[in-house]
Design a protein around this motif. Structure first.
Motif, short mmCIF file in Angstrom:
data_model
loop_
_atom_site.label_atom_id
_atom_site.label_comp_id
_atom_site.label_asym_id
_atom_site.label_seq_id
_atom_site.Cartn_x
_atom_site.Cartn_y
_atom_site.Cartn_z
N GLY A 1 -9.51 13.77 2.91
CA GLY A 1 -10.54 12.83 2.49
C GLY A 1 -10.16 12.23 1.14
N ASN A 2 -10.50 10.96 0.92
CA ASN A 2 -10.10 10.35 -0.35
C ASN A 2 -11.07 9.29 -0.87
OD1 ASN A 2 -9.42 8.37 1.57
ND2 ASN A 2 -7.71 7.65 0.38
N LEU A 3 -12.34 9.42 -0.55
CA LEU A 3 -13.33 8.47 -1.06
C LEU A 3 -13.94 9.02 -2.34
CD1 LEU A 3 -14.85 5.82 -0.53
CD2 LEU A 3 -16.54 7.16 0.75
N GLY A 4 -13.74 8.31 -3.44
CA GLY A 4 -14.16 8.81 -4.74
C GLY A 4 -15.52 8.32 -5.22
N ARG A 5 -15.92 7.11 -4.81
CA ARG A 5 -17.20 6.57 -5.27
C ARG A 5 -17.66 5.48 -4.31
NH1 ARG A 5 -16.70 3.49 -10.48
NH2 ARG A 5 -17.63 1.67 -9.56
N VAL A 6 -18.97 5.34 -4.18
CA VAL A 6 -19.56 4.29 -3.34
C VAL A 6 -20.69 3.63 -4.13
CG1 VAL A 6 -20.73 3.77 -1.18
CG2 VAL A 6 -19.08 5.64 -1.26
N ASP A 7 -20.67 2.32 -4.18
CA ASP A 7 -21.75 1.56 -4.83
C ASP A 7 -22.46 0.72 -3.77
OD1 ASP A 7 -20.88 2.55 -7.25
OD2 ASP A 7 -19.87 0.72 -7.87
N HIS A 8 -23.80 0.74 -3.80
CA HIS A 8 -24.62 -0.07 -2.88
C HIS A 8 -24.66 -1.50 -3.41
CE1 HIS A 8 -28.44 -1.76 -1.41
NE2 HIS A 8 -28.16 -1.06 -0.31
N ILE A 9 -24.36 -2.47 -2.54
CA ILE A 9 -24.44 -3.88 -2.91
C ILE A 9 -25.64 -4.50 -2.18
CG2 ILE A 9 -23.25 -6.11 -2.96
CD1 ILE A 9 -21.94 -3.88 -4.69
N THR A 10 -25.62 -4.43 -0.84
CA THR A 10 -26.74 -4.87 -0.01
C THR A 10 -26.85 -3.88 1.15
OG1 THR A 10 -25.49 -6.24 1.56
CG2 THR A 10 -26.19 -7.31 -0.50
N GLU A 11 -27.81 -4.10 2.03
CA GLU A 11 -27.97 -3.23 3.19
C GLU A 11 -26.70 -3.18 4.05
OE1 GLU A 11 -30.83 -2.84 7.15
OE2 GLU A 11 -31.07 -4.55 5.82
N PHE A 12 -25.92 -4.25 4.01
CA PHE A 12 -24.73 -4.35 4.84
C PHE A 12 -23.43 -4.36 4.05
CE2 PHE A 12 -28.22 -6.43 7.10
CZ PHE A 12 -28.26 -5.65 8.25
N GLU A 13 -23.50 -4.18 2.74
CA GLU A 13 -22.30 -4.27 1.90
C GLU A 13 -22.28 -3.15 0.87
OE1 GLU A 13 -20.06 -7.53 -0.97
OE2 GLU A 13 -21.98 -8.04 -0.06
N TYR A 14 -21.13 -2.48 0.79
CA TYR A 14 -20.93 -1.38 -0.15
C TYR A 14 -19.55 -1.55 -0.78
CZ TYR A 14 -24.85 0.77 2.25
OH TYR A 14 -26.08 1.01 2.78
N PRO B 1 -6.66 7.78 -5.70
CA PRO B 1 -5.22 7.61 -5.55
C PRO B 1 -4.60 8.77 -4.76
CG PRO B 1 -5.81 7.89 -7.87
CD PRO B 1 -7.07 7.95 -7.08
N ASP B 2 -3.44 8.52 -4.20
CA ASP B 2 -2.69 9.54 -3.48
C ASP B 2 -2.38 10.71 -4.42
OD1 ASP B 2 -1.04 10.12 -0.96
OD2 ASP B 2 0.39 10.44 -2.59
N THR B 3 -2.48 11.92 -3.90
CA THR B 3 -2.26 13.12 -4.71
C THR B 3 -0.87 13.17 -5.32
OG1 THR B 3 -3.80 14.33 -3.31
CG2 THR B 3 -2.31 15.64 -4.65
N CYS B 4 0.13 12.79 -4.56
CA CYS B 4 1.51 12.91 -5.04
C CYS B 4 2.01 11.67 -5.79
CB CYS B 4 2.44 13.19 -3.86
SG CYS B 4 2.08 14.78 -3.09
N ASN B 5 1.31 10.56 -5.66
CA ASN B 5 1.72 9.36 -6.36
C ASN B 5 0.47 8.54 -6.72
OD1 ASN B 5 2.78 7.01 -7.35
ND2 ASN B 5 4.43 6.92 -5.85
N PRO B 6 -0.02 8.66 -7.94
CA PRO B 6 -1.28 8.02 -8.32
C PRO B 6 -1.25 6.48 -8.29
CG PRO B 6 -0.25 9.06 -10.21
CD PRO B 6 0.55 9.45 -9.01
N ARG B 7 -0.08 5.90 -8.10
CA ARG B 7 0.00 4.44 -8.03
C ARG B 7 -0.39 3.91 -6.65
NH1 ARG B 7 5.55 2.50 -10.55
NH2 ARG B 7 4.97 0.90 -9.07
N PHE B 8 -0.51 4.80 -5.66
CA PHE B 8 -0.77 4.36 -4.30
C PHE B 8 -2.16 4.76 -3.82
CE2 PHE B 8 3.86 4.56 -4.42
CZ PHE B 8 4.15 3.27 -4.01
N ARG B 9 -2.79 3.83 -3.12
CA ARG B 9 -4.07 4.06 -2.44
C ARG B 9 -3.93 3.38 -1.08
NH1 ARG B 9 -8.32 4.22 -7.11
NH2 ARG B 9 -6.89 4.42 -8.82
N VAL B 10 -3.25 4.06 -0.18
CA VAL B 10 -2.82 3.39 1.05
C VAL B 10 -3.57 3.79 2.31
CG1 VAL B 10 -0.51 2.93 0.19
CG2 VAL B 10 -0.96 5.08 1.34
N TRP B 11 -4.51 4.71 2.24
CA TRP B 11 -5.24 5.12 3.45
C TRP B 11 -6.68 5.41 3.10
CZ3 TRP B 11 -6.58 10.19 2.49
CH2 TRP B 11 -5.78 10.88 1.61
#
Length: 79
Positions: free
Chosen positions: A38-51, A57-67
């Motif tokens: 799992g890799n979801l760190g934060r969620v912000d509510h925008i509208t009922e249909f938008e977040y 970041p990836d554990t082994c390489n903090p420059r990547f967020r690929v999945w």
């Protein structure tokens, strides 16, 4: 700011509209990434249909967020 380091995963996190203080309703989404890969760190509510979703970041390489690996519960029809 939005560039802050996100340290951990959300765990059964209910996202409510700003200022809402009533009972949980169908459509108030519950996000969870508290499991292996799992890799979801934060969620912000925008509208009922938008977040806004902030992926850790990836554990082994903090420059990547690929999945994206998390679950969503409590959706209502047509949401």
């Amino acid at each position: 700011g939005n560039d802050d380091i996100i340290a951990g995963n959300v765990s059964k996190y209910t996202v409510l509209p700003a200022g809402y203080c009533g009972q949980l309703k169908k459509g108030h989404l519950i996000f969870d990434a508290c499991f292996e890969s799992g890799n979801l760190g934060r969620v912000d509510h925008i509208t009922e249909f938008e977040y806004d979703l902030f992926i850790r970041p990836d554990t082994c390489n903090p420059r990547f967020r690929v999945w994206f690996n998390f679950t969503v519960e409590n959706v209502k029809e047509s949401q």
